[in-house]
Design a protein around this motif. Structure first.
Motif, PDB file in Angstrom:
ATOM      1  N   UNK A 221       0.840  -1.197   0.000  1.00 16.95           N
ATOM      2  CA  UNK A 221       0.000   0.000   0.000  1.00 16.95           C
ATOM      3  C   UNK A 221       0.878   1.251   0.000  1.00 16.95           C
ATOM      4  N   UNK A 236      -4.539   1.415 -15.758  1.00 19.30           N
ATOM      5  CA  UNK A 236      -3.904   0.114 -15.957  1.00 19.30           C
ATOM      6  C   UNK A 236      -4.822  -0.748 -16.769  1.00 19.30           C
ATOM      7  N   UNK A 237      -4.197  -1.577 -17.576  1.00 22.71           N
ATOM      8  CA  UNK A 237      -5.025  -2.541 -18.307  1.00 22.71           C
ATOM      9  C   UNK A 237      -5.311  -3.724 -17.392  1.00 22.71           C
ATOM     10  N   UNK A 238      -6.502  -4.203 -17.470  1.00 24.07           N
ATOM     11  CA  UNK A 238      -6.805  -5.385 -16.662  1.00 24.07           C
ATOM     12  C   UNK A 238      -6.812  -6.629 -17.528  1.00 24.07           C
TER      13      UNK A 238
ATOM     14  N   UNK B   4       0.301  -5.480 -13.829  1.00 19.70           N
ATOM     15  CA  UNK B   4      -0.737  -4.715 -13.130  1.00 19.70           C
ATOM     16  C   UNK B   4      -1.706  -5.627 -12.381  1.00 19.70           C
ATOM     17  N   UNK B   5      -2.051  -6.743 -13.028  1.00 20.06           N
ATOM     18  CA  UNK B   5      -2.968  -7.669 -12.352  1.00 20.06           C
ATOM     19  C   UNK B   5      -2.368  -8.124 -11.026  1.00 20.06           C
ATOM     20  N   UNK B   7      -0.323  -6.686  -9.093  1.00 20.13           N
ATOM     21  CA  UNK B   7      -0.344  -5.686  -8.036  1.00 20.13           C
ATOM     22  C   UNK B   7      -1.748  -5.527  -7.454  1.00 20.13           C
ATOM     23  N   UNK B   8      -2.726  -5.452  -8.330  1.00 20.49           N
ATOM     24  CA  UNK B   8      -4.100  -5.293  -7.843  1.00 20.49           C
ATOM     25  C   UNK B   8      -4.548  -6.482  -7.019  1.00 20.49           C
ATOM     26  N   UNK B  10      -2.728  -8.450  -5.342  1.00 19.95           N
ATOM     27  CA  UNK B  10      -2.008  -8.441  -4.084  1.00 19.95           C
ATOM     28  C   UNK B  10      -2.739  -7.556  -3.068  1.00 19.95           C
ATOM     29  N   UNK B  11      -3.069  -6.380  -3.531  1.00 19.59           N
ATOM     30  CA  UNK B  11      -3.762  -5.461  -2.622  1.00 19.59           C
ATOM     31  C   UNK B  11      -5.140  -6.005  -2.249  1.00 19.59           C
TER      32      UNK B  11
END
Lengths: 238, 741
Positions: A221, A236-238, B4-5, B7-8, B10-11
């Motif tokens: 975080x 961001x791309x998902x 990016x996936x 990181x997301x 993870x959070x």
């Protein structure tokens, strides 16, 4: 806490008073009455009653498995659950040798006897002791040589519910005729604590892992926060 | 993309754990923790002292009230009898108050009787309707054709109304389905009954004898305290019970008697006491009549004779009799409470009373102590109208020694069914579940169905409510005023009063209000010459020599008791209000009425092959058929179970926990009930806790749970002396259901 099994009639006033005092949902209990099955052959019989609640064990097996640090021992030696920390994972429920803990379905967190700590703080006895119709429950400080419970434990020989395998120093004691106490102890021996993985493994690996994960959350975080602070929000791309 | 996936995710996954952990620093002090929301907060909590009514023992309670809500009911530490202790039911008082199924509004029946279809009406409509009906019935059939079935102290206002209306027909199950035989049997012997609470000196005794008492499962708070304290002080305990009860677990002698043979055991005990000269001769010479007649009567009732009947070994009978002789006069032979078993129950009570007298235990420390009365204020009321016809229930006539105050419920059912001695046209049932309290349910239903009017005043929609034409919702004990009552037979006698902790919820009303409103409509206001509960209260306690305000605040106040004969002798009082002024071991009165002057054992019918005698009793967490729907108590005990001797179950191929249906000798079937297979019961009988198996679907929790003993009582054996219904004369056989349910 000492319960005199010679006097207890199993009326469940303790359970009901506790349920009312702490809004324990119907069907659940912080303190519970269980009757042993009748032993022997008619008409030579024996039976007994177990009054069970959290034993606030000296070596409480519920503290270590708690991943969030919610279960802890306070300055009075009472094992407490900080509800705001509890995540309702139930590891402690499995760890307790006395099945004294349960997940409260209303708050979805662990619930158990705390010897009515808030009542103690107000100078009152625990609700179960106050209400006991048989005057069979006694509460006090075992380190006070002049207390009733000191006498019951050290002079009258009140016993702990322990076995050769499981001896974690429970602070709930039972007085009674030896045969009666023995019957109750034999019928309801402490249960071997169940942990998600073996105790040592848990202590050495799993717990640090979860704590590490918790720590990493913050770290992640924080990184994200500073990252965004520096670079601004990006898609961001998902 | 994968970066990016990661990181997301993870959070996301750690967020939950982190959120909890993040609260570490913000934890409130421990004290506040664990308090359910709304419990106290910043609200000031007022404690209101009152009297519990989860049963009728009159324990002291404190209700914590904040913002018009009762948060908690607990024991009142200042109470002279219960000193802060309170049973499971008392502690669950708020669950009655806030029960979602409560009767909330006056209701009028719209469907057929028994269907439970009602429409909501106003109080004015309800009371006007009732007044019109009562006036009409009085005109057409006479006031006596209205039968009243009260229970509890709040019904006392309506009792006044009924007497003023002109009917003598009032009956409560407390007599003919419960304590009646005991009261009559002891009154014949000692000149007075026992009352409630039972004046048994358990705390001071050397030996407790329970025959027909299961303290522990039957919980009256102060009686359990006295029992446990007595044991702790070293009292010995004899328990006679075909079932290994909680008390039996603690007993020094458990005598698992063959059901229905208690009188034989009592006679053999008396035989041993007399034969071995173990009676209190000085006491008997001074106070009792008829010793020689008793001695001659029991000559042949040896322990060996009794062994054949009771299946209790003769030496155990001798041993226990000798223990009594040794402990005399400090022998607490508990007189029991529910005593209507086999139809010869007054005689059994007589045998117990005689035994008590032989031990010199009546009025003596450690035995049965004596009640102390208190003056009570009253209002200057007009005379009640003299009924033109005698009671229809047979009290004082068919049943010569039945109480005319408490009446014979089953006598009223009979009268309603037969129209004799005259037709009964209306029932007003007040605070008693008549379908579960009076046996022979089908007869009761038939009787109700023949009525012009059936009215129920109650708190919960129990079974009988479904049969009502008019339902009046009464306020619970936490919401109403009830008159001061004197508990004369408590060890420390006391007066206690119930004032409301909160105003009545919904449209429920206190009993005094309902009676007063009806009185207005019937032109009987003169019988209610007071405006407010406070005014009523002040008049009742006026002669009591206590501070009214203090009583209101404390809820109960003691006054000095004179529990033992010695206290009375000093004061020069009449000790025994019998015909002879002495203890009547031999009852000339019974002889005169054509009954046995001394108790005789009469064999009862054995269960037919494959059937078992149905016994029933109480659970510590429920009261009669009143509390089964209480959420908290339902949580403690949602249904009853059927105790069956293990050897019998094995023979029948039945397993523990299996569900069975019970079919009685007349083919009546129960709801499914779970088996409890145990060594702890005599093989001749099965046992269940009373009060379950209610059919009312208006009870969302208890409806349909467990089996009803009352439903299976299609037969009774009437006690000819006092009209009580012997109910242990029914036999059942278990019919196995498939596995699982």
């Amino acid at each position: 806490m000492v319960t005199d099994l010679r006097k207890c009639v199993g009326c469940q006033a303790c359970t009901s008073a506790c349920n009312s005092e702490w809004d324990v949902p119907a069907g659940f209990a912080r303190t519970r009455i269980t009757h042993t099955p009748v032993t022997g052959t008619f008409p030579t019989l024996a039976a007994g009653i177990l009054v069970a609640q959290c034993s606030h064990c000296d070596d409480a097996p519920c503290i270590a498995p708690c991943p969030s640090g919610a279960t802890f021992r306070d300055a009075n030696g009472i094992v407490q659950v900080n509800r705001e920390l509890c995540i309702g994972c139930g590891f402690c429920v499995e760890a307790c040798p006395y099945q004294a803990r349960f997940i409260n379905p209303v708050i979805k967190k662990v619930d158990k006897c705390d010897f009515c700590s808030p009542r103690l703080a107000r100078g009152q006895e625990p609700a179960c002791v106050t209400t006991c119709t048989a005057h069979a429950k006694f509460f006090g400080d075992l380190e006070d040589r002049h207390s009733e419970v000191f006498r019951m434990v050290y002079t009258e020989g009140a016993q702990r519910r322990e076995s050769d395998d499981i001896a974690v120093g429970p602070n709930v004691y039972y007085l009674g005729k030896p045969s009666q106490v023995q019957l109750v102890m034999n019928t309801f021996p402490p249960r071997k604590p169940k942990l998600p993985v073996s105790g040592t493994l848990w202590e050495k690996l799993a717990k640090p892992a979860i704590l590490g994960a918790v720590g990493l959350t913050f770290l992640g975080q924080a990184i994200a926060f500073f990252h965004q602070l520096r670079h601004g929000e990006k898609d961001h791309e998902d | 993309m994968s970066k990016t996936i990661t990181r997301r995710r993870f959070i996301g996954t750690c967020g939950a754990v982190g959120a909890a952990a993040g609260l570490v620093g913000t934890g409130r002090p421990l004290q506040a923790q664990g308090r359910p929301p709304g419990w106290r907060g910043t609200l000031r909590v007022k404690k209101v002292a009152s009297v519990c009514e989860m049963c009728f023992w009159r324990c002291g309670i404190l209700a914590s009230v904040a913002a018009g809500r009762v948060l908690r009911v607990e024991g009142n530490p200042d109470h002279p009898m219960t000193k802060g202790r309170l049973c499971a039911r008392g502690n669950a008082g708020t669950s009655l108050l806030y029960d979602r199924d409560r009767l909330k509004f006056p209701m009028m029946r719209v469907g057929k009787r028994g269907e439970g279809q009602f429409k909501r009406i106003t109080w004015d409509e309800a009371l006007d309707f009732l007044a019109e009906k009562l006036k009409g019935i009085k005109q057409a059939h006479g006031a006596e054709s209205v039968a009243f079935f009260p229970h509890g102290v709040s019904a006392s206002f309506f009792s006044i109304l009924m007497k003023a209306y002109g009917t003598p027909n009032s009956a409560e199950p407390a007599f003919a389905q419960c304590r009646g035989p005991r009261e009559v049997g002891y009154a014949l012997t000692f000149g007075r009954g026992l009352g409630s609470p039972e004046p048994v000196d358990l705390e001071e005794t050397k030996l407790m004898v329970f025959i027909g008492t299961h303290i522990g499962e039957n919980v009256f708070t102060s009686q359990v305290t006295a029992f446990a304290e007595g044991l702790a002080k070293g009292a010995k305990l004899v328990v006679v019970d075909p079932r290994f009860s909680t008390a039996a677990e603690k007993a020094d002698w458990w005598l698992p008697i063959r059901p229905g043979t208690d009188i034989a055991l009592l006679l053999a005990w008396i035989h041993v006491l007399i034969e071995e000269n173990l009676c209190d001769q000085d006491y008997l010479k001074q106070y009792a009549n008829g010793f020689d007649k008793v001695a001659a009567h029991v000559k042949s009732f040896t322990p060996e004779w009794a062994e054949k009947i009771t299946q209790i070994p003769a030496d155990r009978i001798r041993e226990t009799a000798r223990a009594m002789g040794k402990a005399k006069p400090a022998v607490a032979l508990h007189p029991g409470r529910h005593a209507t078993w086999y139809g010869d129950d007054t005689q059994r009570a007589r045998a117990m009373a005689i035994l008590t007298a032989l031990l010199g235990a009546w009025g003596r420390k450690g035995g049965i102590f004596l009640p102390t009365s208190s003056p009570k204020g009253s209002f200057d009321l007009p005379d009640y109208p003299e009924p033109t016809r005698p009671r229809a229930d047979g009290a004082g006539t068919t049943y010569p020694l039945a109480s005319e105050e408490l009446g014979v419920t089953n006598g009223l059912v009979d009268a309603t069914l037969t129209g004799k001695p005259y037709p009964i046209k209306a029932w007003i049932v007040y605070g008693q579940n008549s379908l579960q309290s009076i046996p022979q349910q089908e007869r009761t239903k038939k009787a109700i169905d023949s009525l012009d009017l059936m009215v129920v005043v109650d708190v919960m929609p129990n079974d009988h409510v479904l049969w009502a034409d008019l339902v009046l919702p009464e306020a619970t004990y936490l919401e109403r005023y009830d008159p001061p009552a004197v508990s004369e037979s408590a060890k420390v006698p006391f007066v206690s009063v119930r004032f409301p902790a909160i105003a009545p919820l919904y449209e429920s009303k206190p009993g005094w209000w309902i009676a007063q409103q009806m009185a207005k409509r019937l032109g009987l206001e003169a019988f209610f010459p007071w405006k407010t509960p406070e005014e009523h209260f002040a008049t009742i306690i006026e002669p009591m020599d206590l501070n009214a305000e203090e009583l209101m605040v404390r809820g109960a106040m003691p006054f000095p008791g004179r529990p033992y004969l010695d206290d009375r002798i000093a004061a020069g009082e009449t000790l025994f209000e019998t015909d002879s002024g002495k203890i009547e071991l031999y009852s000339a009165r019974l002889k005169e009425l054509g009954f046995d002057p001394l108790p005789v054992y009469t064999p009862i019918e054995d269960p037919p092959d494959g059937y078992f005698r149905l016994l029933y009793g109480r659970a510590p967490v429920h009261s009669f058929a009143r509390s089964e729907n209480n959420e908290q108590l339902f949580g403690l005990m949602p249904e009853n179970e059927l105790w069956m001797q293990a050897s019998v179950a094995q023979h029948l191929g039945l397993q523990d926990s299996q569900r069975v249906i019970l079919e009685n000798q007349d083919g009546v079937k129960s709801l499914p009930v779970r088996l409890k297979v145990t060594q702890g019961i005599h093989p001749d009988c099965v046992y269940m806790v009373h009060g379950f198996g209610q059919r009312s679907r208006l009870l969302s929790r208890a409806g349909g749970k467990g089996a009803s003993d009352t439903e299976l009582m299609t037969r009774v054996k009437i006690d000819p002396i006092m009209g009580g219904t012997g109910m242990r004369v029914n036999f059942v056989k278990p019919v196995a259901l498939g596995p699982g349910r």
